[in-house]
Motif scaffolding. Structure first.
Motif, PDB file in Angstrom:
ATOM      1  N   ARG B  81      39.621  38.407  58.382  1.00 31.56           N
ATOM      2  CA  ARG B  81      40.082  39.040  57.138  1.00 31.56           C
ATOM      3  C   ARG B  81      39.021  39.968  56.574  1.00 31.56           C
ATOM      4  NH1 ARG B  81      42.489  33.908  55.719  1.00 31.56           N
ATOM      5  NH2 ARG B  81      40.630  33.304  54.577  1.00 31.56           N
ATOM      6  N   ASN B  82      37.787  39.506  56.669  1.00 32.63           N
ATOM      7  CA  ASN B  82      36.692  40.282  56.092  1.00 32.63           C
ATOM      8  C   ASN B  82      36.445  41.578  56.862  1.00 32.63           C
ATOM      9  OD1 ASN B  82      33.363  40.583  56.012  1.00 32.63           O
ATOM     10  ND2 ASN B  82      34.317  40.146  54.050  1.00 32.63           N
ATOM     11  N   GLN B  83      36.499  41.500  58.182  1.00 31.66           N
ATOM     12  CA  GLN B  83      36.072  42.630  59.010  1.00 31.66           C
ATOM     13  C   GLN B  83      37.214  43.542  59.455  1.00 31.66           C
ATOM     14  OE1 GLN B  83      32.895  43.513  59.682  1.00 31.66           O
ATOM     15  NE2 GLN B  83      32.321  41.871  58.267  1.00 31.66           N
ATOM     16  N   GLU B  84      38.389  42.971  59.695  1.00 30.98           N
ATOM     17  CA  GLU B  84      39.416  43.763  60.369  1.00 30.98           C
ATOM     18  C   GLU B  84      40.629  44.077  59.510  1.00 30.98           C
ATOM     19  OE1 GLU B  84      40.222  42.350  64.345  1.00 30.98           O
ATOM     20  OE2 GLU B  84      38.241  41.411  64.395  1.00 30.98           O
ATOM     21  N   ILE B  85      40.735  43.419  58.358  1.00 22.31           N
ATOM     22  CA  ILE B  85      41.944  43.599  57.556  1.00 22.31           C
ATOM     23  C   ILE B  85      41.565  43.943  56.120  1.00 22.31           C
ATOM     24  CG2 ILE B  85      44.035  42.460  56.686  1.00 22.31           C
ATOM     25  CD1 ILE B  85      43.817  40.594  59.154  1.00 22.31           C
ATOM     26  N   GLY B  86      42.258  44.929  55.549  1.00 23.98           N
ATOM     27  CA  GLY B  86      42.086  45.222  54.139  1.00 23.98           C
ATOM     28  C   GLY B  86      43.385  44.951  53.398  1.00 23.98           C
ATOM     29  N   PHE B  87      43.265  44.435  52.176  1.00 23.77           N
ATOM     30  CA  PHE B  87      44.464  44.148  51.380  1.00 23.77           C
ATOM     31  C   PHE B  87      44.514  45.031  50.134  1.00 23.77           C
ATOM     32  CE2 PHE B  87      43.859  40.122  53.558  1.00 23.77           C
ATOM     33  CZ  PHE B  87      45.150  39.772  53.889  1.00 23.77           C
ATOM     34  N   VAL B  88      45.719  45.533  49.842  1.00 28.94           N
ATOM     35  CA  VAL B  88      45.953  46.190  48.561  1.00 28.94           C
ATOM     36  C   VAL B  88      47.148  45.492  47.924  1.00 28.94           C
ATOM     37  CG1 VAL B  88      46.561  48.332  47.408  1.00 28.94           C
ATOM     38  CG2 VAL B  88      45.056  48.386  49.393  1.00 28.94           C
ATOM     39  N   PHE B  89      46.937  45.017  46.672  1.00 24.78           N
ATOM     40  CA  PHE B  89      47.990  44.223  46.044  1.00 24.78           C
ATOM     41  C   PHE B  89      48.678  45.000  44.931  1.00 24.78           C
ATOM     42  CE2 PHE B  89      44.466  41.498  47.331  1.00 24.78           C
ATOM     43  CZ  PHE B  89      45.107  40.599  48.170  1.00 24.78           C
ATOM     44  N   GLN B  90      49.884  44.543  44.615  1.00 23.83           N
ATOM     45  CA  GLN B  90      50.620  45.147  43.507  1.00 23.83           C
ATOM     46  C   GLN B  90      49.859  44.959  42.183  1.00 23.83           C
ATOM     47  OE1 GLN B  90      54.504  43.473  42.988  1.00 23.83           O
ATOM     48  NE2 GLN B  90      55.030  44.839  41.301  1.00 23.83           N
ATOM     49  N   MET B  91      49.277  43.772  42.012  1.00 22.74           N
ATOM     50  CA  MET B  91      48.568  43.460  40.756  1.00 22.74           C
ATOM     51  C   MET B  91      47.092  43.865  40.805  1.00 22.74           C
ATOM     52  SD  MET B  91      50.911  41.951  38.976  1.00 22.74           S
ATOM     53  CE  MET B  91      52.276  40.800  38.965  1.00 22.74           C
ATOM     54  N   PHE B  92      46.704  44.636  41.776  1.00 21.15           N
ATOM     55  CA  PHE B  92      45.313  45.110  41.960  1.00 21.15           C
ATOM     56  C   PHE B  92      44.347  43.964  42.323  1.00 21.15           C
ATOM     57  CE2 PHE B  92      46.965  47.489  38.111  1.00 21.15           C
ATOM     58  CZ  PHE B  92      47.654  48.430  38.856  1.00 21.15           C
ATOM     59  N   HIS B  93      44.433  42.855  41.542  1.00 21.50           N
ATOM     60  CA  HIS B  93      43.527  41.727  41.747  1.00 21.50           C
ATOM     61  C   HIS B  93      42.073  42.122  41.751  1.00 21.50           C
ATOM     62  CE1 HIS B  93      46.283  38.471  42.074  1.00 21.50           C
ATOM     63  NE2 HIS B  93      47.020  39.111  42.946  1.00 21.50           N
ATOM     64  N   LEU B  94      41.680  42.794  40.684  1.00 22.91           N
ATOM     65  CA  LEU B  94      40.250  43.037  40.500  1.00 22.91           C
ATOM     66  C   LEU B  94      39.693  41.886  39.662  1.00 22.91           C
ATOM     67  CD1 LEU B  94      40.373  46.834  39.631  1.00 22.91           C
ATOM     68  CD2 LEU B  94      39.897  45.786  41.835  1.00 22.91           C
ATOM     69  N   VAL B  95      38.411  41.536  39.899  1.00 20.71           N
ATOM     70  CA  VAL B  95      37.798  40.478  39.086  1.00 20.71           C
ATOM     71  C   VAL B  95      37.421  41.097  37.740  1.00 20.71           C
ATOM     72  CG1 VAL B  95      35.940  38.793  38.915  1.00 20.71           C
ATOM     73  CG2 VAL B  95      36.910  39.351  41.149  1.00 20.71           C
ATOM     74  N   PRO B  96      38.019  40.619  36.641  1.00 23.99           N
ATOM     75  CA  PRO B  96      37.902  41.325  35.365  1.00 23.99           C
ATOM     76  C   PRO B  96      36.473  41.423  34.820  1.00 23.99           C
ATOM     77  CG  PRO B  96      39.010  39.212  35.084  1.00 23.99           C
ATOM     78  CD  PRO B  96      38.913  39.456  36.553  1.00 23.99           C
TER      79      PRO B  96
END
Lengths: 400, 224
Positions: B81-96
């Motif tokens: 997950r760390n090296q080969e896959i990137g995720f973009v979410f509808q809710m952004f999921h940034l750490v506030p």
């Protein structure tokens, strides 16, 4: 490592009320251990200092036989088969290692001057007692040197007795009525505080022979012997026992205790007390640990989406566990530091309020309190940490 | 690059067994632009989570670059997950509580990269996505479009081969939604495999390959 601390610090600051609450719980736990043990330790040192102020290398002789190594109930009862007499005391001065010897008699009598009177503990003593007890005079002189048998009508009084009976008037040289006799005041004690149960300020001291006449007895309450050196304690003690056995027709009917024995007993009792209160205070630390667990559990559920995100970004379960544990340990470390500061402040306040008591927390108590805080913080956050690591990232990310 | 064979994913809901994915077979080559469309509950998000190793199939096999990834341990999956896959979410999921730059930095920290190198990488990515002037802002000081850019920067910082986007425009207005789509397509043109879940037909139709899902199965496929 620095990143970890930075990240956890951010997390702690992100939830200030939670963090403050935890810090409070932890620091109360740690500081109560420190304050209570410093009280216990202070009491122990106070007692030891009091004994030391009695004079070092002190041998205490009293009538009644018991094992000579320490204190047991029968020594306290002091049942007397044969009196300890002034003759006995004089016989003991012959040893070359005896520096001072002070026979003591105790009784209580009405003391009056003019219209004022009160009941006072009367101490029959000799010239030697002043130096032996390390007392000081504020005015006049102490009981005169000379024959122990002579019942001179002179007295040395404590400062409180002076205040109560003479008020602002001059006391030195005045007559004082003790019981049915009259004594001339020749000295006033300056010392304060207590010595083996006698408040120096409230004492009236008269020659031991006068006290024997007044209380109509030939026996002594105690004989105090100051030995020249610590090494000579045992030989002198043996000499005392042998001499008095000889004088008492072969009966071993006296008890000689060294100050060390008394001190060791008190030391043991008060150390046990310190451990006990320290242990009780440590319970509050354990409670703080349980609090940490609950708060970390709440923290994990509060931050499910964050933990899920970290997993999606490639955090391994071990990294998540490390994160939660670090946060908990940082919390406990901060709380412990705060607690040590609070505890030291507390014992400082105690020392200010009661200057007599040297209330310093012992080193072991501080070390134990801090390490117990860290260990409970770590142990009690294992469960929340594992729960966080097991969190399903999909569920965690959905919940928003 | 990606081969799914007879993938099943069942959920137990009460006493009922729900087939979220029912015998899905799918092959995706490197560099493809793929959209997955369908009504909610059709299994498209479940499929995406499965592709992103956030979820494990109940049955079937998933080969990623020739490796069977369903049998990997948790730690190995985390590394993938760390090296080969990137995720973009509808809710952004940034750490506030973290700044934009710190959010982008997270995958690098998890990968254990040195701070100096991290900062250079973060700076480069943010410059590329035109958000370097926002790097010290907290997420709540950013607009939706900017937030999604930060999230994309975070998803691509480790230069993954696959970018998974779950309704990336779902929380954005039309204008910034289009910006984000153009950005993602740009990344795709430069070689990243882009897999996007959406229920917006207009966006979905932009993909070269369009999958339609219904009741946990792929019903038909279109090519642009």
């Amino acid at each position: 490592m620095r990143d970890l601390i930075h990240f956890c610090w951010g997390a702690l600051r992100g939830f200030p009320s939670r963090t403050l609450l935890m810090l409070l719980a932890m620091s109360i736990g740690v500081s109560s251990v420190i304050i209570l043990t410093s009280l216990g330790e202070g009491a122990r040192r106070y007692v030891i200092n009091e004994f030391a102020s009695l004079g070092t290398n002190l041998l205490i002789i009293f009538p009644g036989r018991s094992e000579t190594a320490g204190i047991n109930p029968s020594t306290m009862m002091g049942e007397t088969p044969r009196d300890l007499t002034l003759g006995d005391a004089q016989a003991l001065t012959r040893h070359r290692n005896v520096r001072r010897i002070a026979p003591i008699n105790v009784g209580s009598a009405d003391v009056s001057h003019g219209s004022r009177s009160r009941e006072v503990v009367i101490l029959g003593a000799s010239h030697e007692l002043l130096a032996l007890r390390h007392w000081e005079l504020s005015q006049g002189r102490f009981l005169p040197k000379g024959d122990l048998d002579r019942a001179t009508p002179v007295t040395v009084i404590g400062s409180k007795i002076r205040d109560e009976l003479f008020g602002a008037k001059q006391a030195l040289g005045e007559w004082l009525r003790i019981g049915d006799r009259r004594f001339r005041v020749i000295g006033i004690l300056a010392s304060e505080g207590r010595s083996i149960g006698v408040d120096v300020q409230e004492t009236v001291i008269i020659p031991v022979a006068s006290a024997q006449q007044m209380f109509n007895t030939s026996s002594l309450f105690r004989i105090l012997i100051e030995v020249k050196s610590r090494e000579a304690m045992e030989p002198v003690k043996q000499f005392v026992i042998d001499t008095l056995q000889h004088r008492h027709q072969g009966e071993k009917d006296i008890t000689a205790i060294t100050q060390d024995a008394v001190l060791a007993t008190f030391d043991r009792i008060l150390s046990a007390l310190t451990y006990a209160v320290g242990g009780i205070a440590a319970i509050s630390l354990a409670v703080a640990g349980i609090l940490i667990m609950n708060v970390m559990l709440v923290a994990v559920s509060q931050r499910t989406s964050e933990i899920g995100l970290l997993k999606a970004l490639g955090a391994t379960p071990n990294q998540i566990i490390t994160l939660i544990l670090t946060e908990a340990v940082m919390l406990s470390a901060l709380g412990a530091t705060l607690g040590v500061a609070l505890g030291e402040l507390g014992s400082l306040l105690i020392r200010n309020a009661f200057p007599d008591i040297p209330a310093y927390a012992p080193g072991w108590a501080i070390i134990t309190a801090v390490s117990v805080a860290l260990i409970t913080g770590l142990l009690f956050s294992l469960l929340p940490a594992r729960q966080a690591a097991r969190l399903d990232p999909v569920q965690a990310l959905l919940k928003h | 690059m990606i081969t799914l064979k007879n993938i099943h994913r069942n959920f137990q809901v009460g006493d009922q067994l729900v087939h979220a994915l029912d015998d899905v077979n799918l092959t995706i080559s490197a560099g493809e632009y793929l959209s997955i469309m369908g009504p909610s509950g059709s299994g498209k998000s479940t499929l995406l989570n499965l592709l992103g190793l956030l979820d494990r199939p109940s049955a079937g096999s998933y080969h990623l670059n020739g490796r069977d990834v369903t049998s990997l341990s948790d730690i190995e999956q985390a590394q993938v997950r760390n090296q080969e896959i990137g995720f973009v979410f509808q809710m952004f999921h940034l750490v506030p509580r973290l700044t934009a730059a710190e959010n982008v930095e997270l995958p690098l920290i998890l990968a254990g990269i040195e701070p100096a190198q991290r900062h250079a990488q973060v700076e480069a990515v943010m410059q590329e996505l035109h958000i370097s002037d926002r790097s010290h802002h907290k997420p709540d000081q950013l607009s939706g479009g900017q937030r999604q850019r930060v999230a994309i920067a975070r998803a691509t910082i480790n230069q993954p081969k696959i970018l998974l986007a779950d309704e990336p425009t779902g929380n954005l207005d039309r204008k910034s939604g289009q910006d984000v789509i153009h950005l993602l397509e740009d990344l795709n043109r430069r070689g990243i495999t882009l897999i996007m879940v959406t229920h917006d037909a207009e966006i979905g139709q932009r993909a070269q390959r369009q999958l339609h899902m219904m009741d946990g199965a792929i019903t038909h496929e279109q090519s642009a």
